[in-house]
Design a protein around this motif. Structure first.
Motif, mmCIF file in Angstrom:
data_model
loop_
_atom_site.group_PDB
_atom_site.id
_atom_site.type_symbol
_atom_site.label_atom_id
_atom_site.label_comp_id
_atom_site.label_asym_id
_atom_site.label_seq_id
_atom_site.Cartn_x
_atom_site.Cartn_y
_atom_site.Cartn_z
ATOM 1 N N ILE A 322 0.858 -1.188 0.000
ATOM 2 C CA ILE A 322 0.000 0.000 0.000
ATOM 3 C C ILE A 322 0.891 1.233 0.000
ATOM 4 O O ILE A 322 1.779 1.361 0.851
ATOM 5 C CB ILE A 322 -0.928 0.032 1.231
ATOM 6 N N ALA A 323 0.666 2.139 -0.928
ATOM 7 C CA ALA A 323 1.392 3.402 -0.993
ATOM 8 C C ALA A 323 0.449 4.541 -0.640
ATOM 9 O O ALA A 323 -0.686 4.593 -1.132
ATOM 10 C CB ALA A 323 1.973 3.618 -2.386
ATOM 11 N N GLU A 324 0.914 5.466 0.202
ATOM 12 C CA GLU A 324 0.129 6.670 0.464
ATOM 13 C C GLU A 324 0.065 7.513 -0.807
ATOM 14 O O GLU A 324 1.054 7.678 -1.515
ATOM 15 C CB GLU A 324 0.745 7.484 1.600
ATOM 16 N N SER A 325 -1.091 8.057 -1.104
ATOM 17 C CA SER A 325 -1.271 8.819 -2.333
ATOM 18 C C SER A 325 -0.675 10.214 -2.212
ATOM 19 O O SER A 325 -0.446 10.733 -1.120
ATOM 20 C CB SER A 325 -2.757 8.923 -2.691
ATOM 21 N N ALA A 326 -0.426 10.813 -3.371
ATOM 22 C CA ALA A 326 0.140 12.162 -3.414
ATOM 23 C C ALA A 326 -0.809 13.193 -2.814
ATOM 24 O O ALA A 326 -0.379 14.276 -2.411
ATOM 25 C CB ALA A 326 0.473 12.537 -4.857
ATOM 26 N N ASP A 327 -2.091 12.879 -2.732
ATOM 27 C CA ASP A 327 -3.077 13.814 -2.185
ATOM 28 C C ASP A 327 -2.785 14.171 -0.736
ATOM 29 O O ASP A 327 -3.075 15.285 -0.299
ATOM 30 C CB ASP A 327 -4.485 13.214 -2.257
ATOM 31 N N THR A 328 -2.223 13.213 0.023
ATOM 32 C CA THR A 328 -2.066 13.445 1.461
ATOM 33 C C THR A 328 -0.628 13.409 1.947
ATOM 34 O O THR A 328 -0.354 13.895 3.044
ATOM 35 C CB THR A 328 -2.872 12.401 2.268
ATOM 36 N N ALA A 329 0.292 12.825 1.194
ATOM 37 C CA ALA A 329 1.676 12.708 1.653
ATOM 38 C C ALA A 329 2.325 14.080 1.789
ATOM 39 O O ALA A 329 2.239 14.899 0.862
ATOM 40 C CB ALA A 329 2.476 11.834 0.698
ATOM 41 N N ILE A 330 2.954 14.336 2.923
ATOM 42 C CA ILE A 330 3.692 15.585 3.101
ATOM 43 C C ILE A 330 4.787 15.688 2.042
ATOM 44 O O ILE A 330 4.974 16.724 1.405
ATOM 45 C CB ILE A 330 4.305 15.654 4.515
ATOM 46 N N VAL A 331 5.530 14.601 1.860
ATOM 47 C CA VAL A 331 6.532 14.484 0.784
ATOM 48 C C VAL A 331 6.273 13.160 0.074
ATOM 49 O O VAL A 331 6.373 12.100 0.694
ATOM 50 C CB VAL A 331 7.965 14.525 1.347
ATOM 51 N N TRP A 332 5.949 13.218 -1.211
ATOM 52 C CA TRP A 332 5.584 11.995 -1.943
ATOM 53 C C TRP A 332 6.819 11.370 -2.583
ATOM 54 O O TRP A 332 6.805 10.987 -3.736
ATOM 55 C CB TRP A 332 4.512 12.298 -2.986
ATOM 56 N N GLY A 333 7.899 11.281 -1.818
ATOM 57 C CA GLY A 333 9.124 10.693 -2.337
ATOM 58 C C GLY A 333 9.093 9.180 -2.269
ATOM 59 O O GLY A 333 9.098 8.493 -3.290
ATOM 60 N N MET A 334 9.029 8.632 -1.056
ATOM 61 C CA MET A 334 9.061 7.184 -0.875
ATOM 62 C C MET A 334 7.843 6.493 -1.490
ATOM 63 O O MET A 334 8.002 5.579 -2.304
ATOM 64 C CB MET A 334 9.212 6.865 0.615
ATOM 65 N N PRO A 335 6.618 6.902 -1.147
ATOM 66 C CA PRO A 335 5.479 6.224 -1.789
ATOM 67 C C PRO A 335 5.418 6.495 -3.286
ATOM 68 O O PRO A 335 4.994 5.633 -4.065
ATOM 69 C CB PRO A 335 4.261 6.793 -1.055
ATOM 70 N N GLY A 336 5.845 7.684 -3.717
ATOM 71 C CA GLY A 336 5.858 7.987 -5.145
ATOM 72 C C GLY A 336 6.810 7.090 -5.908
ATOM 73 O O GLY A 336 6.520 6.655 -7.032
ATOM 74 N N ALA A 337 7.955 6.785 -5.297
ATOM 75 C CA ALA A 337 8.915 5.884 -5.931
ATOM 76 C C ALA A 337 8.340 4.476 -6.043
ATOM 77 O O ALA A 337 8.585 3.766 -7.041
ATOM 78 C CB ALA A 337 10.214 5.861 -5.132
ATOM 79 N N LEU A 338 7.563 4.053 -5.068
ATOM 80 C CA LEU A 338 6.920 2.739 -5.128
ATOM 81 C C LEU A 338 5.893 2.681 -6.254
ATOM 82 O O LEU A 338 5.842 1.711 -7.017
ATOM 83 C CB LEU A 338 6.261 2.423 -3.784
#
Length: 363
Positions: A322-338
């Motif tokens: 499960i990756a946190e979405s860009a809508d809520t991530a403070i920094v979408w680095g780690m989940p964005g890379a996934l």
């Protein structure tokens, strides 16, 4: 240019920080000597990011941060001491809306600050682009600005969950949930663990990038807030359902087996890896001992890409991620890379991740 407001009551610290960020070449730096002056410059200078000392006379950093989030929310990086008191205050600051913190050098500040300057610049640079929720404390902001003039809160926009390749059947038997996060992680962990029931069926093991002096206070804070029992891993610890385990900072967190039972243990950090506790190393250690189908990876807010490689391998082997979405991530680095690596089974906003985890056991 990144507009940076440096707030510190120490003339030496202000001078050193101005020199560091000016030398970086992409910062327009303004200073404030205390919280009151910072609030004045918040509107006039309109910074993209603020570094904020916690201990200041008249208005301390926490009170100033509280006002920043009401008057003009923007990314704030706290300047904190690496002490138990400093950890508690920093965690409180992150709950109030700060996105990250930097450790104040110990000893001779002018001699030690050069060693941390690269990390300091990179953290503030990343923080300047952090996503600050405009919905947080909206009612208080409207009341402060309009003096109760009847402005109504706009309805929140529904944030969708994307189920890309979730498991077909319900999870059962013994297994682990492996969570990784970094910048913005403490409040994200509040939101995730705080919504899980005390009888959640699998142990939850968390690698949160933090210094060692912070992870114990973080675990104790989460234990007070959550129905789960939360503790820091300081020795080899058997993993139990209904429990969450926070990896000790400045070390790596590994899954081991003792007497047939899965355990978590703190191990010396791998110098080949940049972030600790390493999410990649945690997930890889779990995959050596448990079937992929008995593992769920959750990657939340944080700069960099730690965890993306190992969780992509977990998904490819048949596990769920499960990756946190860009809508809520403070920094979408780690989940964005996934997500970019096609390693996410589910992409969900932070406020839905606990529900998604719970639903995996009820399919």
């Amino acid at each position: 240019m990144i507009k940076l407001l440096v707030v510190d009551d120490s003339a030496l610290m202000r001078r050193l920080l101005v020199e560091i960020f000016t030398a970086a070449g992409d910062f327009d730096v303004e200073i404030a000597r205390n919280g009151t002056e910072a609030l004045e410059k918040l509107v006039d200078f309109a910074p993209d990011v603020v570094t904020l000392d916690i201990h200041m006379p008249d208005m301390d950093g926490l009170a100033c941060l509280d006002q920043i989030m009401l008057i003009r929310p923007c990314p704030v990086v706290m300047v904190s001491s690496l002490t138990a008191e400093g950890a508690d205050e920093t965690l409180e600051a992150m709950a109030l809306g700060a996105v990250d913190f930097i450790a104040k050098p110990r000893g001779a500040v002018s001699l030690e600050i050069d060693a941390v300057a690269p990390e300091l610049v990179e953290k503030v640079r990343q923080a300047s682009a952090a996503r600050i929720s405009r919905a947080a404390r909206l009612r208080e902001r409207m009341r402060a600005r309009a003096s109760g003039a009847g402005i109504r809160k706009a309805p929140a926009r529904a944030r969708p969950t994307k189920r890309l390749a979730p498991p077909q059947g319900a999870l059962a038997g013994d297994g682990l949930v492996l969570v990784g996060c970094s910048t913005g992680g403490p409040p994200a962990l509040d939101a995730l663990l705080g919504k899980l029931a005390s009888d959640f069926p699998w142990p939850i093991v968390v690698a949160q990038h933090m210094p060692a002096s912070f992870t114990g206070p973080l675990a104790r804070r989460l234990d007070r807030l959550c129905a789960l029992e939360v503790s820091e891993v300081v020795k080899t610890t058997p993993l139990l359902p209904g429990h969450a385990y926070i990896g000790r900072g400045d070390a790596d967190l590994l899954i081991t087996r003792r007497g047939g039972a899965l355990c978590a243990t703190a191990a010396p950090s791998d110098p080949a890896l940049f972030w600790h506790p390493s999410v990649d190393r945690l997930v890889a250690s779990a995959m050596e001992l448990a079937a992929p189908e008995s593992l769920v990876g959750v990657l939340m807010t944080g700069m960099g890409a730690d965890g993306a490689r190992a969780m992509t391998e977990l998904k490819a082997a048949g596990g769920c991620t499960i990756a946190e979405s860009a809508d809520t991530a403070i920094v979408w680095g780690m989940p964005g890379a996934l997500v970019a690596a096609d390693g996410a089974s589910i992409v969900a906003p932070l406020d839905r991740i606990a529900a998604e985890l719970t639903a995996l056991f009820a399919r």
